[in-house]
Scaffold this motif. Structure first.
Motif, PDB file in Angstrom:
ATOM      1  N   GLN A  28       0.921  -1.089   0.038  1.00 18.78           N
ATOM      2  CA  GLN A  28      -0.072  -0.153  -0.030  1.00 18.78           C
ATOM      3  C   GLN A  28       0.796   1.266  -0.030  1.00 18.78           C
ATOM      4  N   LYS A  46      -5.737  -0.551  -4.056  1.00 13.57           N
ATOM      5  CA  LYS A  46      -6.257  -0.951  -2.787  1.00 13.57           C
ATOM      6  C   LYS A  46      -5.769  -2.354  -2.790  1.00 13.57           C
ATOM      7  N   ILE A  47      -5.680  -3.050  -1.559  1.00  9.21           N
ATOM      8  CA  ILE A  47      -5.365  -4.271  -1.431  1.00  9.21           C
ATOM      9  C   ILE A  47      -6.794  -5.297  -1.132  1.00  9.21           C
ATOM     10  N   ASP A  48      -6.929  -6.155  -1.811  1.00 12.18           N
ATOM     11  CA  ASP A  48      -8.132  -7.099  -1.715  1.00 12.18           C
ATOM     12  C   ASP A  48      -7.791  -8.229  -1.514  1.00 12.18           C
ATOM     13  N   GLY A  49      -8.463  -8.937  -0.338  1.00 15.14           N
ATOM     14  CA  GLY A  49      -7.961 -10.369   0.058  1.00 15.14           C
ATOM     15  C   GLY A  49      -8.144 -11.117  -1.024  1.00 15.14           C
ATOM     16  N   GLU A  50      -9.340 -11.218  -1.659  1.00 14.62           N
ATOM     17  CA  GLU A  50      -9.528 -12.194  -2.612  1.00 14.62           C
ATOM     18  C   GLU A  50      -8.671 -11.887  -3.978  1.00 14.62           C
ATOM     19  N   LEU A  51      -9.073 -10.856  -4.596  1.00  8.53           N
ATOM     20  CA  LEU A  51      -8.372 -10.503  -5.779  1.00  8.53           C
ATOM     21  C   LEU A  51      -6.871  -9.893  -5.678  1.00  8.53           C
ATOM     22  N   LYS A  53      -4.445  -7.027  -5.506  1.00 15.39           N
ATOM     23  CA  LYS A  53      -4.489  -5.458  -5.654  1.00 15.39           C
ATOM     24  C   LYS A  53      -5.696  -5.152  -6.812  1.00 15.39           C
ATOM     25  N   GLY A  54      -6.075  -3.803  -6.787  1.00 13.05           N
ATOM     26  CA  GLY A  54      -7.150  -3.223  -7.529  1.00 13.05           C
ATOM     27  C   GLY A  54      -7.026  -1.916  -7.669  1.00 13.05           C
ATOM     28  N   TYR A  56      -8.905   1.836  -8.027  1.00 13.41           N
ATOM     29  CA  TYR A  56     -10.305   2.304  -7.827  1.00 13.41           C
ATOM     30  C   TYR A  56     -10.194   3.892  -8.016  1.00 13.41           C
ATOM     31  N   ASN A 412      -7.402  -5.182 -12.311  1.00 12.29           N
ATOM     32  CA  ASN A 412      -8.133  -6.527 -12.589  1.00 12.29           C
ATOM     33  C   ASN A 412      -9.004  -6.584 -13.603  1.00 12.29           C
ATOM     34  N   GLU A 445     -14.366   0.383  -8.780  1.00 12.96           N
ATOM     35  CA  GLU A 445     -13.063  -0.436  -9.396  1.00 12.96           C
ATOM     36  C   GLU A 445     -12.876  -0.082 -10.733  1.00 12.96           C
TER      37      GLU A 445
END
Length: 481
Positions: A28, A46-51, A53-54, A56, A412, A445
């Motif tokens: 980050q 932003k950091i996403d647990g499932e995907l 990085k993304g 936005y 993404n 996003e």
């Protein structure tokens, strides 16, 4: 065998440290700083647990509005494309003159070594004559048909290259002058001294084959380059990553020795930690081993998949051994691990965009074609038309290459994306340009498509499996079982 790389065994802990994912707060901080430094308005990683990085939107974007201009981290023109397009080796602008571009292309055609029948495109739609695309399938760059060419005399080709012959109205399409490589390799050229200096300082000083090269063995370096040109020029990009990291490490160490640099995170200083810091830009990018993530070619049977992947691994091993003989640095030895090398190449396989820059030669001939008829009869029939006939029906080849963009690589995929890669006539270098396909609201996003989103559901999912995920975008949820 490819599995016998000693660095992987002897420096297993150091190699593991290079490939270990960074903590979320470090990621980050890195992208927050990158966005601030590059003045990327209205975006947030932003950091996403499932995907993972993304990217936005921090502000509202209108349809067609510029979302991002992203400078590449590393990039390279395809080796086969260098015969057709003379561009800056750092920013990929066309250089010289329209006459020089035409003359050298005709010269190489006459020698029979032009590679203008090959186009390295991407998988997304090409909406303009200058574009950057996600890699995968073929694109829409111009290619020449040798059957329709009417060769010019050798003397005319030479006059075009020397500047003695000036085409009418070519001054309207002026290009930056050609600046030679400071190391004297005769292979890299630039649009300015600043581009030449930046490329030299970032990686080319190690990869230059000229007298001024910092390579430990220029003969070995030439063998590495020849192997890459004969097999896969993605190895040249991997070499750039390693050279970039080595040079960055040396700069960090020099500053550290002057006690002006403190290794971050409050850890005790060491060469290993300095190497990790030098490697940081690439540690932020998602990667897998090349031989694990490369898509199985359509002409390879599923029963032969294991053999195919082993052949790919062996090819990478051979490339690494040649590179190691040319530029090995003992203090940066973990970079020469086969595991690291495979992850670097896999990083490009999964994240790079095809880099395409439109040729000014096409713009020139389109301008000539639009001239009023009296002028066209006088100028075109006597000078310009023979040059066009010599080039062939598809007279303009775009600059084609591959590049890694740090912010774009965080975007993404969606089969119903709200943004796409697109370049206008004003965009004449290798930066990634992302525009909004529809209005994007703050907090939403920003997504792009890695593939042709018009394909049937099952085909899309099969292609995306090579990227390591199953798409769950609204379109896939609606069309799926």
């Amino acid at each position: 065998m490819a599995s016998s790389c000693l660095v992987d065994v002897q420096l297993a802990n150091e190699v593991s440290a290079l490939l270990k994912p960074c903590p979320p707060h470090i990621i980050q901080d890195y992208f927050d700083n990158l966005i601030t430094t590059r003045q990327c308005r209205g975006l947030k990683v932003k950091i996403d647990g499932e995907l993972g990085k993304g990217v936005y939107a921090d502000i509202d974007f209108k349809e067609g509005e510029l979302v991002l201009k992203d400078q590449m981290l590393v990039g390279a023109q395809h080796s086969s494309n260098k015969m057709d397009c003379l561009v800056c080796s750092f920013c990929f602008r066309f250089i010289g003159s329209v006459e020089l571009q035409i003359g050298r292309k005709l010269y190489f055609q006459r020698l029979g070594i032009s590679a203008d029948d090959e186009c390295h495109g991407g998988s997304t739609d090409v909406d303009d004559d200058s574009c950057i695309q996600k890699q995968s399938t073929s694109g829409e760059c111009s290619t020449s048909n040798s059957k329709s060419r009417t060769p010019l005399p050798k003397e005319v080709e030479e006059s075009l290259m020397s500047g003695e012959l000036v085409l009418p109205y070519s001054e309207r399409f002026s290009l930056p002058p050609v600046i030679s490589c400071p190391g004297g390799c005769g292979e890299a050229y630039y649009c300015s001294k600043s581009c030449a200096d930046m490329d030299w300082e970032s990686c080319h000083s190690i990869l230059c084959t000229g007298e001024g090269s910092m390579s430990s063995c220029k003969e070995a370096l030439s063998r590495f380059i020849e192997h890459a040109n004969d097999t896969n020029d993605i190895f040249l990009l991997a070499a750039k990553v390693i050279s970039f990291t080595i040079l960055r490490y040396r700069k960090l160490k020099a500053v550290h020795l002057k006690k002006e640099y403190v290794v971050p995170y409050g850890l005790a200083s060491s060469d290993a930690l300095l190497l990790l810091e030098a490697w940081k830009p690439f540690s932020m990018v998602y990667k897998r081993r090349w031989w694990d993530c490369i898509a199985l070619p359509s002409d390879v049977d599923v029963s032969d998949e294991a053999s195919f992947r082993m052949e790919i691994k062996q090819m990478a091993f051979m490339s690494l051994q040649l590179l190691k003989a040319a530029i090995f640095d003992k203090e940066c030895a973990p970079l020469f691990s086969l595991d690291v090398y495979g992850h670097i190449i896999g990083m490009f396989e999964l994240n790079n965009l095809d880099l395409v820059v439109a040729s000014p030669v096409e713009d020139y001939f389109l301008y000539i074609d639009d001239l009023p008829q009296p002028q066209k009869q006088k100028e075109v029939e006597t000078i310009t038309k023979p040059a066009l006939d010599a080039l062939g029906d598809d007279y303009s080849i775009c600059c084609q290459g591959t590049a890694l963009f740090p912010l774009q690589s965080c975007m993404n995929h969606s089969c119903c994306p709200n943004a796409k890669a697109f370049k206008t006539e004003e965009d004449r270098d290798g930066q990634a340009t992302i525009i909004a396909l529809r209005p994007i609201q703050a907090g939403e996003e920003v997504t792009i498509s890695y593939i042709d989103e018009e394909l049937p559901y099952e085909e899309r999912q099969a292609l995306l499996a090579d990227y390591g995920f199953r798409c769950k975008c609204p379109k896939c949820l609606e069309e799926g079982p």
